[in-house]
Scaffold this motif. Structure first.
Motif, short mmCIF file in Angstrom:
data_model
loop_
_atom_site.label_atom_id
_atom_site.label_comp_id
_atom_site.label_asym_id
_atom_site.label_seq_id
_atom_site.Cartn_x
_atom_site.Cartn_y
_atom_site.Cartn_z
N SER A 16 22.86 34.22 -32.80
CA SER A 16 23.18 35.69 -33.63
C SER A 16 22.00 36.18 -34.35
O SER A 16 21.46 35.42 -35.03
N ARG A 18 21.33 39.37 -37.47
CA ARG A 18 22.07 40.58 -38.28
C ARG A 18 20.56 41.58 -38.50
O ARG A 18 19.78 41.18 -39.07
N ALA A 48 24.22 51.45 -30.43
CA ALA A 48 25.48 51.64 -30.84
C ALA A 48 25.16 52.54 -31.84
O ALA A 48 24.17 53.06 -32.26
N HIS A 54 32.81 56.37 -40.10
CA HIS A 54 32.77 55.00 -39.45
C HIS A 54 33.20 55.03 -38.17
O HIS A 54 33.86 53.81 -37.48
N THR A 56 32.76 54.68 -34.28
CA THR A 56 31.59 53.68 -33.56
C THR A 56 31.71 53.96 -32.15
O THR A 56 32.75 54.30 -31.47
N TYR A 58 29.61 52.15 -28.60
CA TYR A 58 28.46 50.96 -28.14
C TYR A 58 28.34 51.09 -26.68
O TYR A 58 29.08 52.01 -25.94
N LYS A 63 29.15 45.67 -25.78
CA LYS A 63 30.73 45.75 -26.30
C LYS A 63 31.15 44.40 -26.29
O LYS A 63 30.99 43.79 -25.44
N ARG A 65 30.29 42.10 -28.24
CA ARG A 65 29.23 41.19 -28.70
C ARG A 65 28.46 41.70 -30.05
O ARG A 65 28.20 41.03 -31.03
N THR A 67 28.25 44.52 -33.29
CA THR A 67 28.96 45.31 -34.19
C THR A 67 28.29 46.20 -35.16
O THR A 67 27.29 45.57 -35.88
N SER A 69 27.94 48.45 -38.62
CA SER A 69 28.71 49.09 -39.73
C SER A 69 27.78 49.79 -40.55
O SER A 69 26.38 49.73 -40.29
N GLN A 80 25.23 43.84 -36.37
CA GLN A 80 25.48 42.31 -36.24
C GLN A 80 25.59 42.10 -34.70
O GLN A 80 26.57 42.63 -34.00
N ASN A 82 25.84 39.25 -31.75
CA ASN A 82 26.47 37.82 -31.61
C ASN A 82 26.18 37.55 -29.81
O ASN A 82 26.19 38.39 -29.32
#
Length: 123
Positions: A16, A18, A48, A54, A56, A58, A63, A65, A67, A69, A80, A82
């Protein structure tokens, strides 16, 4: 107005990372924010995006995996990531629609880009 991206690096498959991207300057408002990437094919693709309220969106390839924000108080967008795969290897760029003021002048929303941060997924 500047966008400063950070958080890239080398990670093993399945790991992962960020990413962060902070906007600075005499900002009046920020609309949509997003992350794009440019891989070996040299095409820049949308990863994304997130609206000011807010909502969203993708790419199908990320999708479930990734995120996205944002923190409107910090003028910052995050990604983020992952379960990273080797095919996620790319330079990641953030962008944002920003309006700002300078002295008594107001400049309406225009799209600004960050400098790019390298993400490498490899064992």
């Amino acid at each position: 107005v500047q966008l400063q991206a950070s958080g890239g690096g080398l990670v093993q498959p399945g790991g992962s990372l960020r990413l962060s991207c902070a906007a600075s300057g005499n900002i009046f408002s920020i609309g949509d924010m997003g992350w794009y990437r440019q891989g070996p094919t040299n095409e820049r693709e949308l990863v994304a995006s997130i609206t000011g309220t807010h909502n969203t969106n993708y790419a199908d390839s990320v999708k479930g995996r990734f995120t996205i924000s944002r923190d409107n108080g910090k003028n910052t967008v995050y990604l983020q990531m992952n379960s990273l795969k080797p095919e996620d290897t790319a330079v990641y760029y953030c962008n944002a629609g920003i309006s700002y003021y300078s002295g008594s002048y107001y400049y309406p929303e225009n799209v600004y880009w960050g400098q790019g941060t390298q993400v490498t997924v490899s064992s």
